[in-house]
Design an enzyme around this catalytic site. Sequence first.
Site, mmCIF file in Angstrom:
data_model
loop_
_atom_site.group_PDB
_atom_site.id
_atom_site.type_symbol
_atom_site.label_atom_id
_atom_site.label_comp_id
_atom_site.label_asym_id
_atom_site.label_seq_id
_atom_site.Cartn_x
_atom_site.Cartn_y
_atom_site.Cartn_z
ATOM 1 N N ASP A 96 0.789 -1.230 0.000
ATOM 2 C CA ASP A 96 0.000 0.000 0.000
ATOM 3 C C ASP A 96 0.822 1.282 0.000
ATOM 4 O O ASP A 96 0.343 2.338 0.381
ATOM 5 C CB ASP A 96 -0.909 -0.008 1.232
ATOM 6 C CG ASP A 96 -0.119 -0.242 2.517
ATOM 7 O OD1 ASP A 96 1.109 -0.023 2.508
ATOM 8 O OD2 ASP A 96 -0.729 -0.650 3.527
ATOM 9 N N GLU B 5 0.199 -9.113 -1.169
ATOM 10 C CA GLU B 5 -0.447 -8.577 0.050
ATOM 11 C C GLU B 5 -1.692 -7.771 -0.339
ATOM 12 O O GLU B 5 -1.897 -6.629 0.070
ATOM 13 C CB GLU B 5 0.499 -7.730 0.905
ATOM 14 C CG GLU B 5 0.021 -7.575 2.338
ATOM 15 C CD GLU B 5 0.946 -6.726 3.207
ATOM 16 O OE1 GLU B 5 0.858 -5.491 3.161
ATOM 17 O OE2 GLU B 5 1.763 -7.306 3.946
ATOM 18 N N GLU C 248 -2.330 5.070 2.788
ATOM 19 C CA GLU C 248 -2.200 3.660 2.384
ATOM 20 C C GLU C 248 -3.530 3.015 1.998
ATOM 21 O O GLU C 248 -3.576 2.175 1.112
ATOM 22 C CB GLU C 248 -1.525 2.852 3.499
ATOM 23 C CG GLU C 248 -0.038 3.152 3.684
ATOM 24 C CD GLU C 248 0.228 4.383 4.535
ATOM 25 O OE1 GLU C 248 -0.734 5.008 5.043
ATOM 26 O OE2 GLU C 248 1.415 4.754 4.694
ATOM 27 N N HIS D 162 5.773 5.594 13.165
ATOM 28 C CA HIS D 162 6.105 6.397 11.984
ATOM 29 C C HIS D 162 4.913 6.848 11.149
ATOM 30 O O HIS D 162 5.081 7.621 10.223
ATOM 31 C CB HIS D 162 7.035 5.596 11.051
ATOM 32 C CG HIS D 162 6.312 4.531 10.293
ATOM 33 N ND1 HIS D 162 5.983 3.329 10.851
ATOM 34 C CD2 HIS D 162 5.834 4.494 9.030
ATOM 35 C CE1 HIS D 162 5.341 2.591 9.968
ATOM 36 N NE2 HIS D 162 5.231 3.271 8.851
ATOM 37 N N ARG E 47 2.091 8.364 8.969
ATOM 38 C CA ARG E 47 1.871 9.737 8.520
ATOM 39 C C ARG E 47 0.697 10.387 9.264
ATOM 40 O O ARG E 47 0.767 11.550 9.659
ATOM 41 C CB ARG E 47 1.586 9.718 7.015
ATOM 42 C CG ARG E 47 2.010 10.933 6.258
ATOM 43 C CD ARG E 47 1.871 10.659 4.763
ATOM 44 N NE ARG E 47 3.096 10.143 4.183
ATOM 45 C CZ ARG E 47 4.033 10.889 3.623
ATOM 46 N NH1 ARG E 47 3.889 12.188 3.575
ATOM 47 N NH2 ARG E 47 5.112 10.334 3.108
ATOM 48 N N HIS F 172 12.481 5.863 13.227
ATOM 49 C CA HIS F 172 12.321 5.968 11.769
ATOM 50 C C HIS F 172 13.062 7.216 11.276
ATOM 51 O O HIS F 172 13.217 8.188 12.011
ATOM 52 C CB HIS F 172 10.818 6.086 11.484
ATOM 53 C CG HIS F 172 10.423 5.952 10.049
ATOM 54 N ND1 HIS F 172 10.582 6.973 9.136
ATOM 55 C CD2 HIS F 172 9.860 4.924 9.367
ATOM 56 C CE1 HIS F 172 10.136 6.574 7.955
ATOM 57 N NE2 HIS F 172 9.684 5.332 8.061
HETATM 58 C C1 UD1 Z 1 6.377 4.999 3.795
HETATM 59 C C2 UD1 Z 1 5.017 4.444 3.343
HETATM 60 C C3 UD1 Z 1 4.336 3.755 4.513
HETATM 61 C C4 UD1 Z 1 5.239 2.726 5.164
HETATM 62 C C5 UD1 Z 1 6.557 3.363 5.523
HETATM 63 C C6 UD1 Z 1 7.494 2.299 6.034
HETATM 64 C C7 UD1 Z 1 3.942 5.824 1.649
HETATM 65 C C8 UD1 Z 1 3.016 6.934 1.376
HETATM 66 N N1 UD1 Z 1 4.164 5.542 2.938
HETATM 67 O O1 UD1 Z 1 6.119 5.998 4.745
HETATM 68 O O2 UD1 Z 1 3.162 3.096 4.041
HETATM 69 O O3 UD1 Z 1 4.591 2.278 6.342
HETATM 70 O O4 UD1 Z 1 7.145 3.942 4.342
HETATM 71 O O5 UD1 Z 1 8.529 2.817 6.758
HETATM 72 O O6 UD1 Z 1 4.461 5.218 0.741
HETATM 73 N N2 UD1 Z 1 13.679 8.889 4.918
HETATM 74 C C9 UD1 Z 1 15.043 8.961 4.947
HETATM 75 N N3 UD1 Z 1 15.770 7.806 4.758
HETATM 76 C C10 UD1 Z 1 15.190 6.612 4.554
HETATM 77 C C11 UD1 Z 1 13.778 6.538 4.544
HETATM 78 C C12 UD1 Z 1 13.043 7.689 4.715
HETATM 79 O O7 UD1 Z 1 15.604 10.029 5.118
HETATM 80 O O8 UD1 Z 1 15.889 5.605 4.398
HETATM 81 C C13 UD1 Z 1 12.879 10.120 5.059
HETATM 82 C C14 UD1 Z 1 12.349 10.603 3.700
HETATM 83 O O9 UD1 Z 1 13.235 11.449 3.053
HETATM 84 C C15 UD1 Z 1 11.085 11.334 4.074
HETATM 85 C C16 UD1 Z 1 10.632 10.635 5.349
HETATM 86 O O10 UD1 Z 1 11.701 9.841 5.801
HETATM 87 O O11 UD1 Z 1 11.350 12.671 4.360
HETATM 88 C C17 UD1 Z 1 9.397 9.801 5.115
HETATM 89 O O12 UD1 Z 1 9.603 8.856 4.057
HETATM 90 P P1 UD1 Z 1 8.407 8.509 3.025
HETATM 91 O O13 UD1 Z 1 8.829 7.419 2.133
HETATM 92 O O14 UD1 Z 1 7.915 9.770 2.419
HETATM 93 O O15 UD1 Z 1 7.227 8.012 3.936
HETATM 94 P P2 UD1 Z 1 7.201 7.042 5.185
HETATM 95 O O16 UD1 Z 1 6.577 7.805 6.308
HETATM 96 O O17 UD1 Z 1 8.513 6.415 5.390
HETATM 97 N N1 UDP Z 2 11.903 -2.878 10.935
HETATM 98 C C1 UDP Z 2 13.292 -2.924 10.790
HETATM 99 N N2 UDP Z 2 14.056 -2.028 11.495
HETATM 100 C C2 UDP Z 2 13.520 -1.106 12.332
HETATM 101 C C3 UDP Z 2 12.097 -1.064 12.468
HETATM 102 C C4 UDP Z 2 11.332 -1.961 11.745
HETATM 103 O O1 UDP Z 2 13.823 -3.746 10.060
HETATM 104 O O2 UDP Z 2 14.271 -0.328 12.945
HETATM 105 C C5 UDP Z 2 11.095 -3.838 10.159
HETATM 106 C C6 UDP Z 2 10.043 -4.630 10.896
HETATM 107 O O3 UDP Z 2 10.530 -5.868 11.354
HETATM 108 C C7 UDP Z 2 8.962 -4.836 9.842
HETATM 109 C C8 UDP Z 2 9.107 -3.634 8.949
HETATM 110 O O4 UDP Z 2 10.367 -3.059 9.231
HETATM 111 O O5 UDP Z 2 9.240 -5.974 9.052
HETATM 112 C C9 UDP Z 2 8.014 -2.655 9.230
HETATM 113 O O6 UDP Z 2 8.319 -1.475 8.614
HETATM 114 P P1 UDP Z 2 7.576 -0.135 8.983
HETATM 115 O O7 UDP Z 2 7.037 -0.216 10.375
HETATM 116 O O8 UDP Z 2 8.515 0.971 8.686
HETATM 117 O O9 UDP Z 2 6.397 -0.100 7.909
HETATM 118 P P2 UDP Z 2 4.923 -0.718 7.854
HETATM 119 O O10 UDP Z 2 5.005 -2.175 8.073
HETATM 120 O O11 UDP Z 2 4.108 -0.001 8.888
HETATM 121 O O12 UDP Z 2 4.445 -0.358 6.494
#
Ligand code: UD1
Ligand code: UDP
Length: 388
Positions: free
Chosen positions: A96, A118, A132, A205, A207, A238
């Site tokens: 999602d 999924e 999502e 984490h 949104r 995160h």
């Molecule tokens: C995204 C997904 C969410 C998922 C989550 C898992 C969407 C809309 N949301 O949300 O469904 O649960 O990932 O973690 O797709 N960032 C870094 N380094 C990284 C990763 C992220 O700096 O390695 C920063 C990005 O630059 C951004 C913020 O984190 O500013 C959020 O990342 P983003 O992918 O926009 O959304 P998530 O909240 O991570």
């Molecule tokens: N996870 C990880 N390192 C972390 C936190 C989470 O590897 O520091 C793993 C966790 O085991 C799970 C996945 O990341 O498999 C979940 O990711 P996240 O919570 O970011 O996203 P969501 O599942 O809510 O989309």
Amino acid sequence: MKKVMIVFGTRPEAIKMCPVAKELKTRKGIQTVICVTGQHRNMLDSVLESFRVTPDYDLSIMRENQTLFDITQGILSEFRPVLEAEKPDMVLVHGDTSTAFAAALACFYLQIPVGHVEAGLRTYRIDSPYPEEFNRQAVGVIARYHFAPTAAAAEHLIREGKRPDSIFITGNTVIDAMRYTVREDYTHPELEWAGDHPLIFLTAHRRENLGTPMHQMFRAIRRVLTEHPECRAVYPIHMNPQVRRAAEEELRGCANIHLIEPISVIDCHNFEARCHLCLTDSGGIQEECPTFGRPVLVMRDTTERPEGVESGVLRLVGTEEESIYRNFTELLENRAAYEAMAHASNPYGDGNASLRIADILETGRCDPWTGSGGTPGGVSAEMETETE
Ligand code: UD1
Ligand code: UDP
């Protein structure tokens, strides 16, 4: 030779798609091409490293403080030339995220069949989780094949009018991932710090929780930890800067919590296996912790994972400070309440979901070339499961 492209971009998609990619790579009749969007960077690369998976394409779209517009636009423009060059017979997307939505949309524009891994998770509340719930419903509209993790997920798709022979119940590939990660002899300095104290594992984490809800969540947790100095809490924060700011403001200086950088998936699964309880708003962690019988307080108003709630391991506690404080305290102080939740249950799969997906693709039962589906006239239950 059939060409299947796998696309993912964030940490959870990578964790759940690497087992599929590894399984498909073993199949002689399938050429597997892996494309990562790079929606996440460090958090994605860490998973690729843990699973030793090397992508064929990396769209590298992540920007600092990226918006939903940035992600969707970036993927649409960067993914198009890859699809045009590779011309895959089918593209698999996961779950999602914006990566799943934008990649599926790009495929739709180029009329390339999409398989959704999924599929069928729903809250039917378009704002929760945001964005999502929209993403997965939109991917469901585009997808030609739906790999549903549970019977309940398949049921949603049926009620939405998807062709039954396009739906396959496979289990969730996250359980497959845990076969690679969980180890008996695992150790980590944070676990040594916790020693024999109850280990509280925390992640957050979402949104829709950014801002006030997240501050309330953290305040409740700080209050409980201060009143229970016997606990040791570990919180890998995160990389979203907004999450990091809130965590610093509310939790810094609390003696019995360690705020650490994101941990590898190997660390994460092994922490879950050894924690006393978990507080989270994560989707994936709601699927993983039931396997270990670790109670999970889900800090959200809705969940698309009702199976874990029904089994008793997950409890939905919302994001209000008082509710989290009360539920967290109860699990620490009331042994019976804790024991009632702490039992292993595995409603999300048996660790063979990737194998089933690969079998379906390889044998042509989900044949992208003729458009024919699974078992004619009915959902194909690939694993033993109770239908609703
Ligand atoms: C995204 C997904 C969410 C998922 C989550 C898992 C969407 C809309 N949301 O949300 O469904 O649960 O990932 O973690 O797709 N960032 C870094 N380094 C990284 C990763 C992220 O700096 O390695 C920063 C990005 O630059 C951004 C913020 O984190 O500013 C959020 O990342 P983003 O992918 O926009 O959304 P998530 O909240 O991570
Ligand atoms: N996870 C990880 N390192 C972390 C936190 C989470 O590897 O520091 C793993 C966790 O085991 C799970 C996945 O990341 O498999 C979940 O990711 P996240 O919570 O970011 O996203 P969501 O599942 O809510 O989309």
